[in-house]
Design a protein around this motif. Structure first.
Motif, PDB file in Angstrom:
ATOM      1  N   LEU A 109       0.838  -1.189   0.000  1.00 36.80           N
ATOM      2  CA  LEU A 109       0.000   0.000   0.000  1.00 36.80           C
ATOM      3  C   LEU A 109       0.876   1.242   0.000  1.00 36.80           C
ATOM      4  N   VAL A 110       0.544   2.219  -0.849  1.00 34.21           N
ATOM      5  CA  VAL A 110       1.285   3.467  -0.902  1.00 34.21           C
ATOM      6  C   VAL A 110       0.295   4.620  -0.900  1.00 34.21           C
ATOM      7  N   PHE A 120      -7.195   5.200   8.520  1.00 33.50           N
ATOM      8  CA  PHE A 120      -7.018   5.508   9.928  1.00 33.50           C
ATOM      9  C   PHE A 120      -6.112   6.728  10.016  1.00 33.50           C
ATOM     10  N   ARG A 121      -6.056   7.330  11.195  1.00 27.21           N
ATOM     11  CA  ARG A 121      -5.148   8.467  11.381  1.00 27.21           C
ATOM     12  C   ARG A 121      -4.588   8.468  12.790  1.00 27.21           C
ATOM     13  N   GLN A 122      -3.426   9.101  12.907  1.00 28.82           N
ATOM     14  CA  GLN A 122      -2.787   9.219  14.210  1.00 28.82           C
ATOM     15  C   GLN A 122      -2.271  10.632  14.375  1.00 28.82           C
ATOM     16  N   TYR A 140      -3.229   6.783   7.432  1.00 31.02           N
ATOM     17  CA  TYR A 140      -2.795   5.473   6.962  1.00 31.02           C
ATOM     18  C   TYR A 140      -3.949   4.767   6.254  1.00 31.02           C
ATOM     19  N   CYS A 141      -3.647   4.102   5.154  1.00 35.52           N
ATOM     20  CA  CYS A 141      -4.647   3.203   4.604  1.00 35.52           C
ATOM     21  C   CYS A 141      -4.309   1.771   5.001  1.00 35.52           C
ATOM     22  N   HIS A 187      -4.312  -6.359   8.381  1.00 38.69           N
ATOM     23  CA  HIS A 187      -2.955  -6.881   8.478  1.00 38.69           C
ATOM     24  C   HIS A 187      -1.996  -6.245   7.484  1.00 38.69           C
ATOM     25  N   ALA A 188      -2.485  -5.402   6.601  1.00 36.99           N
ATOM     26  CA  ALA A 188      -1.625  -4.709   5.646  1.00 36.99           C
ATOM     27  C   ALA A 188      -1.836  -3.215   5.800  1.00 36.99           C
ATOM     28  N   TRP A 189      -0.744  -2.481   5.924  1.00 37.29           N
ATOM     29  CA  TRP A 189      -0.798  -1.041   6.164  1.00 37.29           C
ATOM     30  C   TRP A 189       0.163  -0.307   5.261  1.00 37.29           C
ATOM     31  N   GLY A 190      -0.211   0.919   4.894  1.00 37.12           N
ATOM     32  CA  GLY A 190       0.702   1.789   4.195  1.00 37.12           C
ATOM     33  C   GLY A 190       1.634   2.486   5.161  1.00 37.12           C
ATOM     34  N   GLN A 191       2.514   3.308   4.613  1.00 39.47           N
ATOM     35  CA  GLN A 191       3.523   3.986   5.429  1.00 39.47           C
ATOM     36  C   GLN A 191       3.005   5.285   6.036  1.00 39.47           C
TER      37      GLN A 191
END
Length: 127
Positions: A4-5, A37-39, A95-96, A115-119
């Protein structure tokens, strides 16, 4: 495993708009439920929006409902997050996330379901 990008982050003024994109590779995109999602600084990662495999079901966090729109283009292997009426409190790294599922209508809103996340891509909203 899907890769994911994210792209499209940057600086916006309050009330402005940004569109985030998340492009995937490595697997059949339409097999995946997708989420954003966001942080924010000093805070935990929180759910923003999620979409089912063929866009039949969508979910939003209350904090973004009516302002953000999630969509996907399975032909382009891409999920989008259109962010309008931005507020300073929307400032965060976005993040996606992707998760394969056999269910066509499932929307996943919890971090542990993915289980898969972008940077991540930084979004900064100035007042």
């Amino acid at each position: 495993q899907v890769q994911l990008v994210e792209s499209g982050g940057g600086l916006a003024q309050a009330g402005g708009s940004l569109r985030l994109s998340c492009t995937t590779s490595g697997r059949t995109f339409s097999n995946y439920a997708m989420g954003w999602f966001r942080q924010a600084p000093g805070k935990g990662r929180e759910f923003v929006a999620a979409i089912s495999r063929y866009s039949g079901n969508i979910g939003y966090a209350d904090s973004v409902k009516g302002r953000f729109t999630i969509s996907r283009d399975n032909a382009k292997n891409t999920v989008y997050l259109q962010m309008n009426s931005l507020k300073p409190e929307d400032t965060a790294v976005y993040y996606c996330a992707a998760e394969p599922t056999a269910q066509l209508m499932v929307v996943l809103i919890r971090q542990y379901e993915y289980h898969a996340w972008g940077q991540g891509t930084q979004v900064t909203v100035s007042s």
